[in-house]
Write a protein that holds these residues in place. Structure first.
Motif, PDB file in Angstrom:
ATOM      1  N   PHE A 290       0.806  -1.216   0.000  1.00  0.00           N
ATOM      2  CA  PHE A 290       0.000   0.000   0.000  1.00  0.00           C
ATOM      3  C   PHE A 290       0.850   1.283   0.000  1.00  0.00           C
ATOM      4  O   PHE A 290       0.597   2.191  -0.757  1.00  0.00           O
TER       5      PHE A 290
ATOM      6  N   THR B  25       1.943 -11.518  11.074  1.00  0.00           N
ATOM      7  CA  THR B  25       1.289 -12.401  10.125  1.00  0.00           C
ATOM      8  C   THR B  25       2.091 -12.488   8.838  1.00  0.00           C
ATOM      9  O   THR B  25       2.935 -11.639   8.567  1.00  0.00           O
ATOM     10  N   GLY B  26       1.838 -13.542   8.085  1.00  0.00           N
ATOM     11  CA  GLY B  26       2.541 -13.740   6.819  1.00  0.00           C
ATOM     12  C   GLY B  26       3.444 -14.955   6.890  1.00  0.00           C
ATOM     13  O   GLY B  26       4.472 -14.932   7.560  1.00  0.00           O
ATOM     14  N   GLY B  27       3.025 -16.063   6.279  1.00  0.00           N
ATOM     15  CA  GLY B  27       3.872 -17.255   6.205  1.00  0.00           C
ATOM     16  C   GLY B  27       3.833 -18.129   7.441  1.00  0.00           C
ATOM     17  O   GLY B  27       4.539 -19.135   7.510  1.00  0.00           O
ATOM     18  N   ILE B  28       3.020 -17.777   8.440  1.00  0.00           N
ATOM     19  CA  ILE B  28       2.952 -18.585   9.667  1.00  0.00           C
ATOM     20  C   ILE B  28       1.910 -19.680   9.444  1.00  0.00           C
ATOM     21  O   ILE B  28       0.751 -19.402   9.155  1.00  0.00           O
TER      22      ILE B  28
ATOM     23  N   GLN C 175      -0.942 -14.372  13.638  1.00  0.00           N
ATOM     24  CA  GLN C 175      -2.203 -14.561  12.902  1.00  0.00           C
ATOM     25  C   GLN C 175      -1.896 -15.369  11.646  1.00  0.00           C
ATOM     26  O   GLN C 175      -0.870 -15.162  11.000  1.00  0.00           O
ATOM     27  N   ALA C 176      -2.783 -16.311  11.326  1.00  0.00           N
ATOM     28  CA  ALA C 176      -2.586 -17.144  10.128  1.00  0.00           C
ATOM     29  C   ALA C 176      -3.789 -17.010   9.211  1.00  0.00           C
ATOM     30  O   ALA C 176      -4.930 -16.938   9.666  1.00  0.00           O
ATOM     31  N   GLY C 177      -3.533 -16.977   7.914  1.00  0.00           N
ATOM     32  CA  GLY C 177      -4.610 -16.865   6.939  1.00  0.00           C
ATOM     33  C   GLY C 177      -4.657 -18.057   5.997  1.00  0.00           C
ATOM     34  O   GLY C 177      -5.580 -18.871   6.033  1.00  0.00           O
ATOM     35  N   THR C 178      -3.631 -18.185   5.181  1.00  0.00           N
ATOM     36  CA  THR C 178      -3.599 -19.220   4.143  1.00  0.00           C
ATOM     37  C   THR C 178      -3.835 -20.612   4.714  1.00  0.00           C
ATOM     38  O   THR C 178      -4.508 -21.431   4.084  1.00  0.00           O
TER      39      THR C 178
ATOM     40  N   MET D  52      -7.435 -21.799   4.421  1.00  0.00           N
ATOM     41  CA  MET D  52      -8.210 -21.524   3.195  1.00  0.00           C
ATOM     42  C   MET D  52      -9.000 -22.707   2.647  1.00  0.00           C
ATOM     43  O   MET D  52      -9.903 -22.534   1.844  1.00  0.00           O
TER      44      MET D  52
ATOM     45  N   TRP E 281      -4.923 -15.815  -4.601  1.00  0.00           N
ATOM     46  CA  TRP E 281      -4.204 -15.227  -3.460  1.00  0.00           C
ATOM     47  C   TRP E 281      -3.812 -16.310  -2.460  1.00  0.00           C
ATOM     48  O   TRP E 281      -4.621 -17.157  -2.086  1.00  0.00           O
ATOM     49  N   ALA E 282      -2.599 -16.230  -1.989  1.00  0.00           N
ATOM     50  CA  ALA E 282      -2.095 -17.197  -1.008  1.00  0.00           C
ATOM     51  C   ALA E 282      -0.780 -16.681  -0.443  1.00  0.00           C
ATOM     52  O   ALA E 282      -0.079 -15.902  -1.095  1.00  0.00           O
ATOM     53  N   GLY E 283      -0.459 -17.138   0.760  1.00  0.00           N
ATOM     54  CA  GLY E 283       0.800 -16.772   1.391  1.00  0.00           C
ATOM     55  C   GLY E 283       1.919 -17.708   0.958  1.00  0.00           C
ATOM     56  O   GLY E 283       1.766 -18.532   0.044  1.00  0.00           O
ATOM     57  N   LEU E 284       3.050 -17.582   1.646  1.00  0.00           N
ATOM     58  CA  LEU E 284       4.227 -18.353   1.242  1.00  0.00           C
ATOM     59  C   LEU E 284       4.118 -19.831   1.588  1.00  0.00           C
ATOM     60  O   LEU E 284       4.822 -20.657   1.024  1.00  0.00           O
TER      61      LEU E 284
HETATM   62  C1  LIG Z   1      -7.518 -15.058  -0.156  1.00  0.00           C
HETATM   63  C2  LIG Z   1      -6.641 -13.956   0.381  1.00  0.00           C
HETATM   64  C3  LIG Z   1      -7.051 -12.648   0.229  1.00  0.00           C
HETATM   65  C4  LIG Z   1      -6.260 -11.624   0.708  1.00  0.00           C
HETATM   66  N1  LIG Z   1      -6.681 -10.339   0.560  1.00  0.00           N
HETATM   67  C5  LIG Z   1      -5.925  -9.344   1.063  1.00  0.00           C
HETATM   68  C6  LIG Z   1      -6.358  -7.999   0.959  1.00  0.00           C
HETATM   69  O1  LIG Z   1      -7.420  -7.702   0.390  1.00  0.00           O
HETATM   70  N2  LIG Z   1      -5.575  -7.046   1.481  1.00  0.00           N
HETATM   71  C7  LIG Z   1      -4.386  -7.342   2.118  1.00  0.00           C
HETATM   72  O2  LIG Z   1      -3.704  -6.466   2.603  1.00  0.00           O
HETATM   73  N3  LIG Z   1      -3.950  -8.602   2.215  1.00  0.00           N
HETATM   74  C8  LIG Z   1      -4.688  -9.596   1.707  1.00  0.00           C
HETATM   75  N4  LIG Z   1      -4.250 -10.886   1.800  1.00  0.00           N
HETATM   76  C9  LIG Z   1      -2.947 -11.137   2.429  1.00  0.00           C
HETATM   77  C10 LIG Z   1      -3.173 -11.508   3.886  1.00  0.00           C
HETATM   78  O3  LIG Z   1      -3.206 -10.323   4.609  1.00  0.00           O
HETATM   79  C11 LIG Z   1      -2.051 -12.414   4.305  1.00  0.00           C
HETATM   80  O4  LIG Z   1      -2.382 -13.636   3.816  1.00  0.00           O
HETATM   81  C12 LIG Z   1      -1.915 -12.404   5.799  1.00  0.00           C
HETATM   82  O5  LIG Z   1      -0.853 -11.584   6.057  1.00  0.00           O
HETATM   83  C13 LIG Z   1      -1.737 -13.762   6.425  1.00  0.00           C
HETATM   84  O6  LIG Z   1      -0.577 -14.392   5.971  1.00  0.00           O
HETATM   85  P1  LIG Z   1      -0.635 -15.918   5.622  1.00  0.00           P
HETATM   86  O7  LIG Z   1      -1.720 -16.054   4.617  1.00  0.00           O
HETATM   87  O8  LIG Z   1       0.726 -16.243   5.084  1.00  0.00           O
HETATM   88  O9  LIG Z   1      -0.964 -16.656   6.901  1.00  0.00           O
HETATM   89  C14 LIG Z   1      -5.023 -11.916   1.332  1.00  0.00           C
HETATM   90  C15 LIG Z   1      -4.620 -13.238   1.474  1.00  0.00           C
HETATM   91  C16 LIG Z   1      -5.404 -14.263   1.001  1.00  0.00           C
HETATM   92  C17 LIG Z   1      -4.918 -15.682   1.188  1.00  0.00           C
END
Ligand SMILES: Cc1cc2nc3c(=O)[nH]c(=O)nc-3n(C[C@H](O)[C@H](O)[C@H](O)COP(=O)(O)O)c2cc1C
Length: 161
Positions: A2, A31-34, A52-55, A58, A139-142
């Motif tokens: 951003f 967050t990111g890659g965890i 925090q975990a996202g991917t 999924m 969209w996906a993390g590492l």
């Molecule tokens: C499906 C998906 C959509 C995402 N959308 C956004 C978004 O709109 N804005 C953003 O800043 N990050 C977005 N992200 C990045 C997430 O913020 C990032 O995955 C988060 O830091 C968690 O990391 P991790 O997925 O490696 O666990 C997205 C990630 C995924 C997997």
């Protein structure tokens, strides 16, 4: 991304977290890659207040992940996500697919945000209609290979909670 689209400003977690923790007077959530308990422990050791975990989630039924995205995430051969500006007009990370391979990850072709997603829309729709994600932002993390299909509030085995 951003604040800047300059990829050289990107920092790895190990370098970034301690600097952030020193610079701010707030709890830092990393967050990111965890994708497992070791990842959580490592960022706590670097000074984070939480992780925090996202991917990793999924493929859970609660996630609004699309059918084509789920199919590609479930493919054991998929282990590779990379930063591209093709879908969004700004750099963001997704599983490497056909359009990323053929046009290159970072390109002057996409219009600026928010018009890039509209520009690729017809190709994306056509591809998805035949069950392919060749032009879809996947969209996906590492840690793409960490996703597990876990039902209804059960603990994620990789995290143990
Ligand atoms: C499906 C998906 C959509 C995402 N959308 C956004 C978004 O709109 N804005 C953003 O800043 N990050 C977005 N992200 C990045 C997430 O913020 C990032 O995955 C988060 O830091 C968690 O990391 P991790 O997925 O490696 O666990 C997205 C990630 C995924 C997997």
């Amino acid at each position: 991304m951003f604040l800047s689209e300059d990829l050289t400003t990107q920092s790895g977690t190990v370098a970034l977290v301690p600097q952030t923790v020193s610079a701010v007077d707030l709890p830092v959530i990393v967050t990111g890659g965890i994708a497992d308990a070791q990842g959580v422990s490592s960022v706590i050791a670097l000074g984070a207040a939480g992780a925090q975990a996202g991917t990793a989630y999924m493929l859970c039924p609660e996630a609004k992940t699309s059918a084509v995205h789920r199919k590609i995430l479930s493919d054991v051969a998929v282990h590779h996500a990379a930063v591209t500006n093709l879908f969004y007009g700004r750099p963001a990370r997704g599983i490497v697919n056909r359009v990323m391979q053929e046009l290159g990850l970072l390109s002057d072709l996409p219009p600026v945000i928010p018009f890039a997603s509209t520009a690729i829309g017809p190709l994306r729709a056509g591809s998805e209609s035949i069950g392919k994600g060749d032009f879809t932002p996947l969209w996906a993390g590492l840690n793409v290979s960490c996703c597990q299909e876990i039902f209804g509030g059960k603990a994620h085995p990789a995290f143990g909670f």
